[in-house]
Enzyme design. Structure first.
Site, mmCIF file in Angstrom:
data_model
loop_
_atom_site.group_PDB
_atom_site.id
_atom_site.type_symbol
_atom_site.label_atom_id
_atom_site.label_comp_id
_atom_site.label_asym_id
_atom_site.label_seq_id
_atom_site.Cartn_x
_atom_site.Cartn_y
_atom_site.Cartn_z
ATOM 1 C CE LYS A 68 48.308 49.009 45.304
ATOM 2 N NZ LYS A 68 48.379 47.601 45.610
ATOM 3 C CD GLU A 70 35.265 53.812 36.024
ATOM 4 O OE1 GLU A 70 34.138 53.670 36.536
ATOM 5 O OE2 GLU A 70 35.437 54.395 34.934
ATOM 6 C CB CYS A 123 32.151 47.526 40.460
ATOM 7 S SG CYS A 123 32.445 47.319 38.707
ATOM 8 C CD GLU A 143 30.751 47.689 46.214
ATOM 9 O OE1 GLU A 143 31.684 48.255 46.790
ATOM 10 O OE2 GLU A 143 30.687 47.550 44.985
HETATM 11 P P1 NDP Z 1 40.243 48.588 47.378
HETATM 12 O O1 NDP Z 1 39.662 49.939 47.304
HETATM 13 O O2 NDP Z 1 40.530 48.016 48.712
HETATM 14 O O3 NDP Z 1 41.622 48.509 46.584
HETATM 15 C C1 NDP Z 1 41.773 48.925 45.267
HETATM 16 C C2 NDP Z 1 43.220 49.210 44.986
HETATM 17 O O4 NDP Z 1 43.611 50.338 45.773
HETATM 18 C C3 NDP Z 1 44.159 48.075 45.393
HETATM 19 O O5 NDP Z 1 45.246 48.028 44.502
HETATM 20 C C4 NDP Z 1 44.620 48.522 46.759
HETATM 21 O O6 NDP Z 1 45.826 47.967 47.178
HETATM 22 C C5 NDP Z 1 44.756 50.006 46.541
HETATM 23 N N1 NDP Z 1 44.780 50.772 47.779
HETATM 24 C C6 NDP Z 1 44.293 50.415 48.993
HETATM 25 N N2 NDP Z 1 44.533 51.394 49.897
HETATM 26 C C7 NDP Z 1 45.182 52.377 49.243
HETATM 27 C C8 NDP Z 1 45.715 53.643 49.627
HETATM 28 N N3 NDP Z 1 45.626 54.091 50.875
HETATM 29 N N4 NDP Z 1 46.320 54.394 48.682
HETATM 30 C C9 NDP Z 1 46.420 53.954 47.419
HETATM 31 N N5 NDP Z 1 45.962 52.765 46.994
HETATM 32 C C10 NDP Z 1 45.333 51.982 47.892
HETATM 33 O O7 NDP Z 1 39.281 47.674 46.528
HETATM 34 P P2 NDP Z 1 39.322 46.119 46.382
HETATM 35 O O8 NDP Z 1 40.621 45.657 45.838
HETATM 36 O O9 NDP Z 1 38.825 45.551 47.663
HETATM 37 O O10 NDP Z 1 38.227 45.897 45.221
HETATM 38 C C11 NDP Z 1 36.903 45.886 45.483
HETATM 39 C C12 NDP Z 1 36.269 47.231 45.236
HETATM 40 O O11 NDP Z 1 36.509 47.662 43.912
HETATM 41 C C13 NDP Z 1 34.769 47.160 45.350
HETATM 42 O O12 NDP Z 1 34.276 48.173 46.194
HETATM 43 C C14 NDP Z 1 34.259 47.368 43.937
HETATM 44 O O13 NDP Z 1 33.020 47.950 43.848
HETATM 45 C C15 NDP Z 1 35.317 48.180 43.330
HETATM 46 N N6 NDP Z 1 35.324 47.967 41.890
HETATM 47 C C16 NDP Z 1 34.864 48.948 41.069
HETATM 48 C C17 NDP Z 1 34.806 48.761 39.709
HETATM 49 C C18 NDP Z 1 34.355 49.858 38.817
HETATM 50 O O14 NDP Z 1 34.745 49.858 37.664
HETATM 51 N N7 NDP Z 1 33.569 50.803 39.268
HETATM 52 C C19 NDP Z 1 35.208 47.511 39.104
HETATM 53 C C20 NDP Z 1 35.691 46.542 40.039
HETATM 54 C C21 NDP Z 1 35.736 46.791 41.385
HETATM 55 P P3 NDP Z 1 45.801 46.694 48.152
HETATM 56 O O15 NDP Z 1 45.231 45.590 47.357
HETATM 57 O O16 NDP Z 1 47.215 46.497 48.491
HETATM 58 O O17 NDP Z 1 44.956 47.051 49.350
#
Ligand code: NDP
Length: 492
Positions: A175, A250, A284, A385
């Site tokens: 997803k 992550e 991130c 963050e």
């Molecule tokens: P989110 O946590 O909002 O979303 C990540 C994924 O989870 C998306 O596909 C999202 O779907 C999905 N998601 C959201 N809500 C749910 C739920 N209730 N149940 C299951 N899946 C869900 O992150 P962002 O997309 O905003 O990305 C930014 C974040 O990612 C930052 O905090 C960053 O630090 C972190 N990140 C970490 C990395 C690492 O390797 N440590 C690398 C890159 C980013 P949808 O888009 O539909 O909301």
């Protein structure tokens, strides 16, 4: 606008809901593609396809060598498609074309590396302490893996999950983020071209609560590999716990980029700028806190401001652009909120601090590269963050204090150290609580080197040999070769 379909069981299908949503180009703030709004029914179909592919299909019958060859062929196909995929990602998430081309040209390496590793997954023969018994281990795949990815580096972060998951023999339901699904759907076509059997990789697009949650809680999903924010990660972890599922998380960070007075200052200035303004801070591993040794603090800040002021903003599809838009409107508002919070907390805004209303920014969601000094380690701007181009500068006097400030957040994803002292490089890299420590460099990753977080930045590792273990389980096999039945009432 192209109306996309999802990949389930080798077929390109419409969502059960019959609904699509718009994907918006962050530079124009206009919709440019229609993404299927998947839901629980689609998840059920996708998991059933992945389960069938895992248990009954050709995939399971492939030798590990043949599996590896498929992954390597996929890597070659991705390499050929990299420019087109990069352009889609830039249009979808607004990250610089230079950055996305770099990422897409590098993505094949994950498939080549893990393709090579597929037939080197070996068990052990254990010289067991019981006479007349042969004991060995097998490393086996888990089953159906759910991969959930964010919007900032859509295909790179998917490759970090898919390549080891498939090399280990699992099947996948992926997803992607609702904000950056188009590249995933185009990428899906490449699996078929590489010769992967149907159902081995399935892609269901849609919203986190509508697709992510039913996927995580589905009884036939064995493992969740998630990249995203830490609050979402916490929720995902709780959902996964109900099914006692394996998980890799992550998550976010508040990484410290620490500059000592013995550093090569030209290099350090570039390193701090690249840590926070590259990718518009939407990474991130952003070095969102610069810890500067007090003797060089003012001199360093002046040089940093001078370099940051030269950042060219504009169309991310223009290769000369250095700072692009914020990917989503909610994220844009969040970044501006944090700027307000920092000002209210008493931090001193030395650069930016406003939306960017430059003509070259069009109608996109741009924020000026922003630098705060006078930041106290306990302020929210130094603890939370932001995920945007906002740097907090904190002075320090001693190594001890730098370590305390750097480690003084709930996160532990990465840290940078700028010094010419080998002693400092080694002691700091030992004392910093972070999954990655860079010395005299920043923002380097490789398919060969494990990546992941300490503390609230995550669980498990992606990339490197460590990553394949996240997708395997160990079985211990005992074979009696002596034939003397022991006392049946006593543990052997
Ligand atoms: P989110 O946590 O909002 O979303 C990540 C994924 O989870 C998306 O596909 C999202 O779907 C999905 N998601 C959201 N809500 C749910 C739920 N209730 N149940 C299951 N899946 C869900 O992150 P962002 O997309 O905003 O990305 C930014 C974040 O990612 C930052 O905090 C960053 O630090 C972190 N990140 C970490 C990395 C690492 O390797 N440590 C690398 C890159 C980013 P949808 O888009 O539909 O909301």
């Amino acid at each position: 606008m192209k109306k996309h379909r999802m990949l389930i069981g080798g077929q390109w299908v419409e969502p059960a809901s019959g609904a699509w949503f718009e994907s918006v180009n962050p530079f124009t703030a206009a919709p440019w593609a229609l993404v299927p709004r998947g839901g629980k029914d689609d998840v059920d179909r996708a998991v059933a396809a992945a389960k069938a592919a895992f248990y009954d299909g050709e995939w399971r019958k492939l030798t590990a060598t043949a599996r590896g060859a498929l992954l390597r062929r996929l890597g070659d196909i991705i390499a050929a498609e990299a420019p087109a995929l990069a352009e889609i990602e830039t249009t979808d998430n607004g990250k610089l074309i230079a950055e996305m081309r770099g990422q897409l040209n590098y993505v094949p390496q994950w498939f080549h590396y893990f393709g090579g590793l597929a037939d080197k997954i070996e068990g052990r023969v254990i010289p067991i302490d019981k006479p007349g018994v042969f004991n060995f281990t097998r490393e086996e795949p888990l089953g159906v893996v759910a991969a959930i990815t964010p919007w900032n580096s859509p295909l790179l972060l998917a490759a970090w999950k898919l390549a080891p998951a498939l090399a280990a023999g699992n099947t996948v339901v992926w997803k992607p983020s609702e904000f950056s699904s188009v590249s995933a759907l185009v990428f899906g076509e490449l699996f078929e071209r590489a010769g992967f059997p149907p159902g081995v990789v399935n892609i269901v697009t849609g919203y986190g609560n509508e697709v992510g949650e039913p996927l995580i809680t589905h009884g036939d999903v064995a493992k969740i590999a998630f990249t995203g924010g830490d609050r979402t990660g916490e929720h995902v972890y709780q959902l996964a716990a109900r099914g006692i599922k394996r998980i890799t998380l992550e998550l976010g960070g508040k990484s410290a980029n620490i500059v000592f007075d013995d550093a090569d200052l030209d290099e350090a200035v570039k390193g701090v700028v690249s840590g926070i303004f590259a990718a518009t801070g939407q990474t991130c591993i952003a070095g969102s806190r610069a810890l500067i040794h007090r003797p060089i603090h003012e001199k360093f800040v002046e040089r940093l401001l001078a370099l940051a002021r030269t950042a060219r903003m504009g169309n991310p599809l223009d290769a000369a652009t250095q700072v692009g838009p914020i990917t989503t409107r909610p994220q844009y508002e969040k970044v501006l909120d944090y700027i307000r919070i920092a000002k209210d907390e008493g931090a001193v805004c030395r650069l930016g601090g406003t939306p960017a209303n430059r003509p070259e920014c069009g109608s996109g969601w741009f924020v000026e590269p922003t630098i705060f000094t006078g930041v106290q380690p306990g302020m929210r701007i130094a603890q939370e963050e932001v995920f945007g181009p906002v740097l907090s500068i904190i002075p320090f006097d001693t190594e001890e204090e730098a370590v305390r400030i750097a480690n003084g957040t709930v996160y532990g994803l990465a840290a940078g150290v700028w010094t010419t002292s080998i002693r400092r490089a080694l002691t700091m890299s030992e004392r910093l609580e972070a999954g990655t420590v860079w010395v005299n460099t920043y923002r380097a990753v490789s398919y060969m080197s494990p990546f992941g977080g300490y503390k609230r930045s995550g669980i498990g590792r992606e990339s490197g040999i460590e990553a394949i273990r996240e997708y395997l389980q160990t079985k211990s096999v005992w074979i009696d070769i002596a034939g003397n039945a022991p006392n049946p009432f006593v543990m052997r």
